[in-house]
Design a protein around this motif. Structure first.
Motif, PDB file in Angstrom:
ATOM      1  N   SER A 225      41.231  56.969  45.043  1.00  0.00           N
ATOM      2  CA  SER A 225      39.990  56.711  45.777  1.00  0.00           C
ATOM      3  C   SER A 225      40.129  57.140  47.227  1.00  0.00           C
ATOM      4  CB  SER A 225      39.606  55.227  45.694  1.00  0.00           C
ATOM      5  OG  SER A 225      39.346  54.853  44.356  1.00  0.00           O
ATOM      6  N   TYR A 226      38.991  57.476  47.803  1.00  0.00           N
ATOM      7  CA  TYR A 226      38.937  57.934  49.200  1.00  0.00           C
ATOM      8  C   TYR A 226      37.706  57.294  49.835  1.00  0.00           C
ATOM      9  CZ  TYR A 226      38.611  61.135  53.203  1.00  0.00           C
ATOM     10  OH  TYR A 226      38.541  61.668  54.466  1.00  0.00           O
ATOM     11  N   VAL A 227      37.894  56.660  51.006  1.00  0.00           N
ATOM     12  CA  VAL A 227      36.823  55.943  51.680  1.00  0.00           C
ATOM     13  C   VAL A 227      36.591  56.564  53.055  1.00  0.00           C
ATOM     14  CG1 VAL A 227      36.011  53.697  52.501  1.00  0.00           C
ATOM     15  CG2 VAL A 227      37.468  53.828  50.467  1.00  0.00           C
ATOM     16  N   GLU A 228      35.327  56.787  53.367  1.00  0.00           N
ATOM     17  CA  GLU A 228      34.961  57.324  54.682  1.00  0.00           C
ATOM     18  C   GLU A 228      33.717  56.605  55.175  1.00  0.00           C
ATOM     19  OE1 GLU A 228      35.401  58.233  57.602  1.00  0.00           O
ATOM     20  OE2 GLU A 228      36.131  60.267  57.227  1.00  0.00           O
ATOM     21  N   GLU A 229      33.648  56.354  56.487  1.00  0.00           N
ATOM     22  CA  GLU A 229      32.469  55.729  57.060  1.00  0.00           C
ATOM     23  C   GLU A 229      31.528  56.800  57.598  1.00  0.00           C
ATOM     24  OE1 GLU A 229      33.417  53.132  60.254  1.00  0.00           O
ATOM     25  OE2 GLU A 229      34.206  54.717  61.551  1.00  0.00           O
ATOM     26  N   ILE A 230      30.235  56.511  57.529  1.00  0.00           N
ATOM     27  CA  ILE A 230      29.213  57.478  57.908  1.00  0.00           C
ATOM     28  C   ILE A 230      28.212  56.799  58.827  1.00  0.00           C
ATOM     29  CG2 ILE A 230      27.390  59.008  57.056  1.00  0.00           C
ATOM     30  CD1 ILE A 230      28.874  59.130  54.408  1.00  0.00           C
ATOM     31  N   ASP A 231      27.839  57.478  59.900  1.00  0.00           N
ATOM     32  CA  ASP A 231      26.790  57.014  60.795  1.00  0.00           C
ATOM     33  C   ASP A 231      25.454  57.500  60.239  1.00  0.00           C
ATOM     34  OD1 ASP A 231      24.965  56.525  62.809  1.00  0.00           O
ATOM     35  OD2 ASP A 231      26.311  57.110  64.433  1.00  0.00           O
ATOM     36  N   ALA A 408      38.889  64.937  50.028  1.00  0.00           N
ATOM     37  CA  ALA A 408      38.600  64.557  51.411  1.00  0.00           C
ATOM     38  C   ALA A 408      37.634  65.545  52.056  1.00  0.00           C
ATOM     39  CB  ALA A 408      39.898  64.474  52.202  1.00  0.00           C
ATOM     40  N   LEU A 409      37.842  66.840  51.835  1.00  0.00           N
ATOM     41  CA  LEU A 409      36.950  67.844  52.421  1.00  0.00           C
ATOM     42  C   LEU A 409      35.535  67.724  51.860  1.00  0.00           C
ATOM     43  CD1 LEU A 409      39.322  70.960  52.467  1.00  0.00           C
ATOM     44  CD2 LEU A 409      38.487  69.653  54.443  1.00  0.00           C
ATOM     45  N   PHE A 410      35.418  67.410  50.572  1.00  0.00           N
ATOM     46  CA  PHE A 410      34.100  67.241  49.959  1.00  0.00           C
ATOM     47  C   PHE A 410      33.362  66.066  50.588  1.00  0.00           C
ATOM     48  CE2 PHE A 410      31.782  64.835  46.600  1.00  0.00           C
ATOM     49  CZ  PHE A 410      30.685  65.677  46.492  1.00  0.00           C
ATOM     50  N   ILE A 411      34.027  64.927  50.718  1.00  0.00           N
ATOM     51  CA  ILE A 411      33.372  63.757  51.309  1.00  0.00           C
ATOM     52  C   ILE A 411      33.047  64.008  52.778  1.00  0.00           C
ATOM     53  CG2 ILE A 411      33.673  61.318  51.899  1.00  0.00           C
ATOM     54  CD1 ILE A 411      33.071  61.855  48.956  1.00  0.00           C
ATOM     55  N   GLN A 412      33.909  64.725  53.483  1.00  0.00           N
ATOM     56  CA  GLN A 412      33.602  65.050  54.884  1.00  0.00           C
ATOM     57  C   GLN A 412      32.371  65.957  54.969  1.00  0.00           C
ATOM     58  OE1 GLN A 412      34.845  63.727  57.565  1.00  0.00           O
ATOM     59  NE2 GLN A 412      36.375  62.519  56.449  1.00  0.00           N
ATOM     60  N   ALA A 413      32.213  66.856  54.003  1.00  0.00           N
ATOM     61  CA  ALA A 413      31.020  67.713  53.976  1.00  0.00           C
ATOM     62  C   ALA A 413      29.771  66.873  53.737  1.00  0.00           C
ATOM     63  CB  ALA A 413      31.173  68.780  52.899  1.00  0.00           C
ATOM     64  N   VAL A 414      29.857  65.918  52.813  1.00  0.00           N
ATOM     65  CA  VAL A 414      28.729  65.013  52.576  1.00  0.00           C
ATOM     66  C   VAL A 414      28.426  64.220  53.834  1.00  0.00           C
ATOM     67  CG1 VAL A 414      27.971  62.989  51.258  1.00  0.00           C
ATOM     68  CG2 VAL A 414      29.149  64.860  50.096  1.00  0.00           C
ATOM     69  N   ARG A 415      29.467  63.758  54.505  1.00  0.00           N
ATOM     70  CA  ARG A 415      29.281  62.997  55.737  1.00  0.00           C
ATOM     71  C   ARG A 415      28.552  63.825  56.790  1.00  0.00           C
ATOM     72  NH1 ARG A 415      34.157  61.215  59.890  1.00  0.00           N
ATOM     73  NH2 ARG A 415      32.800  60.375  61.523  1.00  0.00           N
ATOM     74  N   GLY A 416      28.982  65.061  56.987  1.00  0.00           N
ATOM     75  CA  GLY A 416      28.345  65.905  57.985  1.00  0.00           C
ATOM     76  C   GLY A 416      26.873  66.121  57.698  1.00  0.00           C
TER      77      GLY A 416
END
Length: 427
Positions: A225-231, A408-416
């Motif tokens: 699992s990978y967790v990222e916070e998003i504004d 991680a790169l995929f979730i960062q792309a979604v975040r952006g």
């Protein structure tokens, strides 16, 4: 009168057996043509079985939870006319030959049969009349041991019928009273009262399928699992503005269609994540179409209807289809096609989403994106502490197919895309 037998139908897709989930009729019921008599479940969906005839139910072919083969007898109905079933003639038994006379037994004194005592003698329970309480100032007869036991159990003795001499309350009377439901009048409402009740719930139908799939997924998939916070402050402002302007004419938007759009755009650069893995054939299939499974909680359990071709839908068309699918799933009306064929899953618990979760990959997919609760909290922006709307994405992947860096790169792309929502619509 004749007999009509309904056999377990061939539901298609090579299914050889199904699980009987629920009966809607019982023996002795008079049913009409096209009336639904039972629900059965395949690996993909619940299917209603209607009766092709009118008549009276004679026999049921199984119990809920039983797995039945296609072609086996499901229900037997008495109908007008000849019906579709003829009993095979029974072979006549051979005539019994007279047994040789037994030698007379030695003379024994006559003995009278004594009935056997029951293995479990019934516990004396108070009758309905015993529920009428004594007067509040009337002290029931009971020994100190019975009084202490009743006090510990939170029971008012004035509600308990006494079967002893002069109405004395015995331990057996307490046993009978406590065997009644906990809501029985006379039991003092106490959070410290002892409880001895228990309930057994059969794991059948959808709950059994969920258990099997989750067990299979955890056993076969190498989860991480990978967790990222998003504004999501800007995204929420856009959503509210669109609802204010177009909500009455096009329908209200939730966050889900925006998340679907972000996944669709990000997956263009990560085709290995929009994939399914056949681990028996050792083949990964990367899909051009994005068929998003929308995890939906219903009264009977978790179902995953599929938003097909999300890459071709607008915000409003995807939002409308998500609403339709969720309604169908919660009401057990989703078809087999609507519950199969997803390439990636989106799961959200809405306001109950918590801070972090570890969703289970919906095999044979290789990724699931989980949405946690949106909260306002202070964050540092350009050296200043400001209040922003923040939300976590908790996502899981199959490490046999997806590398940690790619996830991680995929979730960062979604975040952006979500933090700069205009980018969702720039081609």
């Amino acid at each position: 009168m004749g007999t009509h037998v309904i056999k377990m139908p061939d539901i298609g897709e090579g299914i050889a057996q199904v699980e009987l989930v629920e009966w809607f009729v019982k023996v002795g019921d008079v049913i009409a043509e096209d009336q639904v008599v039972a629900d059965v479940m395949t690996d993909k969906a619940t299917v209603e079985i209607p009766s092709p005839v009118s008549g009276k139910v004679m026999a049921l072919g199984g119990q809920p939870g039983e797995v039945m083969a296609v072609g086996s007898e499901l229900i037997r109905i008495e109908v007008e006319g000849s019906g579709n079933h003829v009993e095979a003639p029974q072979a006549k038994p051979a005539e019994a030959q007279p047994a040789p006379a037994a030698a007379p037994a030695p003379s024994q004194p006559e003995q009278r049969a004594v009935p056997a005592a029951p293995a479990n003698p019934p516990v004396a329970t108070p009758s309905a009349a015993a529920i009428v309480p004594r007067q509040a100032n009337e002290k029931p007869l009971a020994s100190p041991a019975v009084r202490k036991r009743a006090l510990d159990a939170g029971i008012e003795l004035r509600y308990v019928h006494g079967s002893g001499p002069a109405g004395r309350i015995l331990h057996e009377d307490l046993d009978g009273f406590m065997s009644k439901p906990q809501t029985q009048a006379g039991q003092a409402p106490s959070g410290y009262a002892k409880r001895t009740d228990s309930e057994q719930v059969a794991v059948i139908g959808l709950r059994r399928k969920i258990a099997q799939r989750m067990q299979d997924a955890k056993r076969r998939v190498a989860h991480f699992s990978y967790v990222e916070e998003i504004d999501v402050t800007a995204l929420e402002a856009l959503r509210q503005q669109l609802n204010l302007k177009h909500g009455d004419s096009r329908g209200k938007l939730t966050l889900l269609p925006f998340l679907v759009r972000a996944m669709v755009v990000a997956l263009r650069d990560f085709p290995q994540i929009n994939a399914t893995y056949d681990d028996e054939a050792q083949v990964i299939t990367r899909h051009g179409a994005v068929h998003v499974g929308i995890a939906t909680q219903g009264d009977n359990g978790l179902m995953v209807p599929v938003l097909r071709h999300a890459e071709a839908g607008s915000l409003w068309s995807n939002a409308s289809e998500i609403t339709r699918l969720a309604h169908a799933a919660r009401n057990n009306k989703a078809s087999r096609d609507e519950l199969s064929g997803s390439t990636i899953t989106l799961t959200s618990l809405g306001a109950l989403g918590g801070i972090v979760s570890t969703p289970v990959v919906n095999t044979p997919e290789v990724a699931i994106v989980g949405v946690n609760r949106m909260v306002e909290r202070p964050v540092v922006v350009d050296g200043q502490i400001v209040v922003r709307k923040m939300m976590n994405l908790s996502s899981s992947f199959d490490h046999r197919v997806v590398d940690g860096m790619d996830a991680a790169l995929f979730i960062q792309a979604v975040r952006g895309l979500l933090e700069q929502p205009a980018c969702l619509f720039v081609e």
